[in-house]
Structure formats: structure tokens, C-alpha cells
Enzyme design. Structure first.
Site, PDB file in Angstrom:
ATOM      1  N   TYR A  91       0.728  -1.290  -0.021  1.00  0.00           N
ATOM      2  CA  TYR A  91       0.074  -0.025   0.090  1.00  0.00           C
ATOM      3  C   TYR A  91       0.889   1.306   0.026  1.00  0.00           C
ATOM      4  O   TYR A  91       0.557   2.304  -0.696  1.00  0.00           O
ATOM      5  CB  TYR A  91      -1.001   0.070   1.063  1.00  0.00           C
ATOM      6  CG  TYR A  91      -1.976  -1.201   1.404  1.00  0.00           C
ATOM      7  CD1 TYR A  91      -3.017  -1.183   0.716  1.00  0.00           C
ATOM      8  CD2 TYR A  91      -1.612  -2.213   1.921  1.00  0.00           C
ATOM      9  CE1 TYR A  91      -3.827  -2.238   0.547  1.00  0.00           C
ATOM     10  CE2 TYR A  91      -2.613  -3.367   2.179  1.00  0.00           C
ATOM     11  CZ  TYR A  91      -3.756  -3.430   1.206  1.00  0.00           C
ATOM     12  OH  TYR A  91      -4.426  -4.452   1.209  1.00  0.00           O
ATOM     13  N   ASN A 114     -12.330  -0.639  -5.571  1.00  0.00           N
ATOM     14  CA  ASN A 114     -12.164  -1.154  -6.812  1.00  0.00           C
ATOM     15  C   ASN A 114     -13.314  -1.945  -7.560  1.00  0.00           C
ATOM     16  O   ASN A 114     -13.769  -3.013  -7.160  1.00  0.00           O
ATOM     17  CB  ASN A 114     -11.096  -2.392  -6.759  1.00  0.00           C
ATOM     18  CG  ASN A 114     -10.667  -2.846  -8.122  1.00  0.00           C
ATOM     19  OD1 ASN A 114     -11.108  -2.574  -9.431  1.00  0.00           O
ATOM     20  ND2 ASN A 114      -9.782  -3.910  -8.031  1.00  0.00           N
ATOM     21  N   CYS A 122      -6.213  -5.791  -7.507  1.00  0.00           N
ATOM     22  CA  CYS A 122      -5.910  -5.412  -6.239  1.00  0.00           C
ATOM     23  C   CYS A 122      -5.431  -6.588  -5.143  1.00  0.00           C
ATOM     24  O   CYS A 122      -5.044  -5.956  -4.044  1.00  0.00           O
ATOM     25  CB  CYS A 122      -7.375  -4.839  -5.515  1.00  0.00           C
ATOM     26  SG  CYS A 122      -8.954  -5.845  -5.872  1.00  0.00           S
ATOM     27  N   HIS A 123      -5.601  -7.561  -5.476  1.00  0.00           N
ATOM     28  CA  HIS A 123      -5.224  -8.497  -4.612  1.00  0.00           C
ATOM     29  C   HIS A 123      -3.705  -8.631  -4.684  1.00  0.00           C
ATOM     30  O   HIS A 123      -3.143  -9.144  -3.727  1.00  0.00           O
ATOM     31  CB  HIS A 123      -5.754 -10.074  -5.213  1.00  0.00           C
ATOM     32  CG  HIS A 123      -5.374 -10.405  -6.553  1.00  0.00           C
ATOM     33  ND1 HIS A 123      -6.056 -10.030  -7.677  1.00  0.00           N
ATOM     34  CD2 HIS A 123      -4.215 -10.982  -7.035  1.00  0.00           C
ATOM     35  CE1 HIS A 123      -5.322 -10.412  -8.634  1.00  0.00           C
ATOM     36  NE2 HIS A 123      -4.314 -11.237  -8.459  1.00  0.00           N
ATOM     37  N   GLU A 149      -1.029 -17.436  -9.019  1.00  0.00           N
ATOM     38  CA  GLU A 149      -0.076 -16.515  -9.807  1.00  0.00           C
ATOM     39  C   GLU A 149       1.347 -16.782  -9.491  1.00  0.00           C
ATOM     40  O   GLU A 149       2.209 -16.873 -10.346  1.00  0.00           O
ATOM     41  CB  GLU A 149      -0.217 -14.825  -9.599  1.00  0.00           C
ATOM     42  CG  GLU A 149      -1.728 -14.452 -10.165  1.00  0.00           C
ATOM     43  CD  GLU A 149      -1.889 -12.826  -9.935  1.00  0.00           C
ATOM     44  OE1 GLU A 149      -1.072 -12.153  -9.698  1.00  0.00           O
ATOM     45  OE2 GLU A 149      -2.995 -12.594 -10.445  1.00  0.00           O
TER      46      GLU A 149
END
Length: 159
Positions: A91, A114, A122-123, A149
Site C-alpha cells: 500500500y 475497486n 487489487c489482490h 499467480e
């Protein structure tokens, strides 16, 4: 607005299109959602989301339009799309990049607002030191997306 729902490893996931772009996504089923896409753009969005969840797609090409949000939120959402697949940012780092180094909490609020989670990732934003904090879809979903991912990125790097 056309909503389509698909089954995913993180539960039902809905996607909204207006015929020209994706306008939103939502964890769970939206009341107006149908089970099969009704137009070419909805098909593309659902196909790309299924491929993403299967670990076959690392970059979305479906057009996205976010018609709302403050200038700051839109800057944060743009920055989210620049975080590479399989990587994270904090952040605080995002706050610095968008020009307000003291706005880490405001970045968190923008993440929560979002309108297109997963496609606008946003993850990929985590707390200082990589701590998993906050996620509109719940931390188990965030963990699943980050693990997916990371696994796919590692497999691709070693193939």
C-alpha cells in the site's frame, strides 16, 4: 449492463459488460446474472476469466472501463494494472508511485472500492513486509489468487 456468472476456484464470480467494455466484477452471484454469456464481449470476459483461474492467462485483454471513482482512486486502480503477474506491491509503495507517500491507508480504501477486482488486480497489493491485510473478497480468496499467480509465474520461469 449484462451480468454473467461463472464458477471459479474462489466461488461464483460475476462480470458485468455494457457491450463495449467490462464495467465491473463481483465475488458471488449478482441477482441479474445469467449463467451463459449473451454477447461477444461477455464471452471474451468469461473466457479470459476461466483461463486466468486455470492458470493459462497472465494478462487480460478484455477492454475495461471504470466510469466512477475519484482522481486518486483511478490513479491507484491504474497502478494496480502495472503490478506484474505473480508479484506484489505494498500500500505504501503504491501511495508513493501515485504521488502521495503518506496515503497508504487511502490506497487501501481505493483497493476496497475497486469495481473490477481480479481483472484490475487489487489482490496484488499487500501490507508492509508482505503482510496479508484486507481484501473485499475475503483473505482466503486473496491468498488463493496470490498462490495461483506465484505458482504459474514460477512454472513459466522454470520452463
Amino acid at each position: 449492463m449484462h451480468w454473467t456468472v461463472l464458477d471459479s476456484p474462489i466461488g461464483e464470480f460475476s462480470v458485468a459488460t455494457d457491450g463495449t467494455s467490462v464495467q465491473g466484477t463481483h465475488f458471488g452471484r449478482v441477482d441479474a446474472a445469467v449463467d451463459e454469456p449473451t454477447d461477444p464481449l461477455s464471452w471474451q470476459a468469461v473466457t479470459e476469466l476461466r483461463a486466468y483461474f486455470a492458470g493459462e492467462l497472465t494478462a487480460f485483454t478484455v477492454p475495461v472501463s471504470v466510469p466512477r471513482g475519484s482522481e486518486f482512486e483511478r490513479a491507484v486502480w491504474r497502478e494496480m494494472t502495472r503490478i506484474p503477474y505473480g508479484e506484489t506491491s505494498t500500500y505504501g509503495e503504491v501511495a508513493r508511485v501515485v504521488g502521495d507517500p503518506g496515503a497508504a491507508r487511502a490506497v487501501g480504501v481505493a483497493c476496497n472500492r475497486n469495481p473490477v477486482p481480479v481483472i484490475v488486480p487489487c489482490h496484488r497489493i499487500v501490507g508492509a513486509g508482505g503482510k496479508l491485510v484486507g481484501f473485499g473478497g475475503g483473505l482466503p480468496r486473496k491468498v488463493h489468487l496470490l498462490e495461483l499467480e506465484a505458482r504459474v509465474a514460477l512454472q513459466r520461469a522454470w520452463s
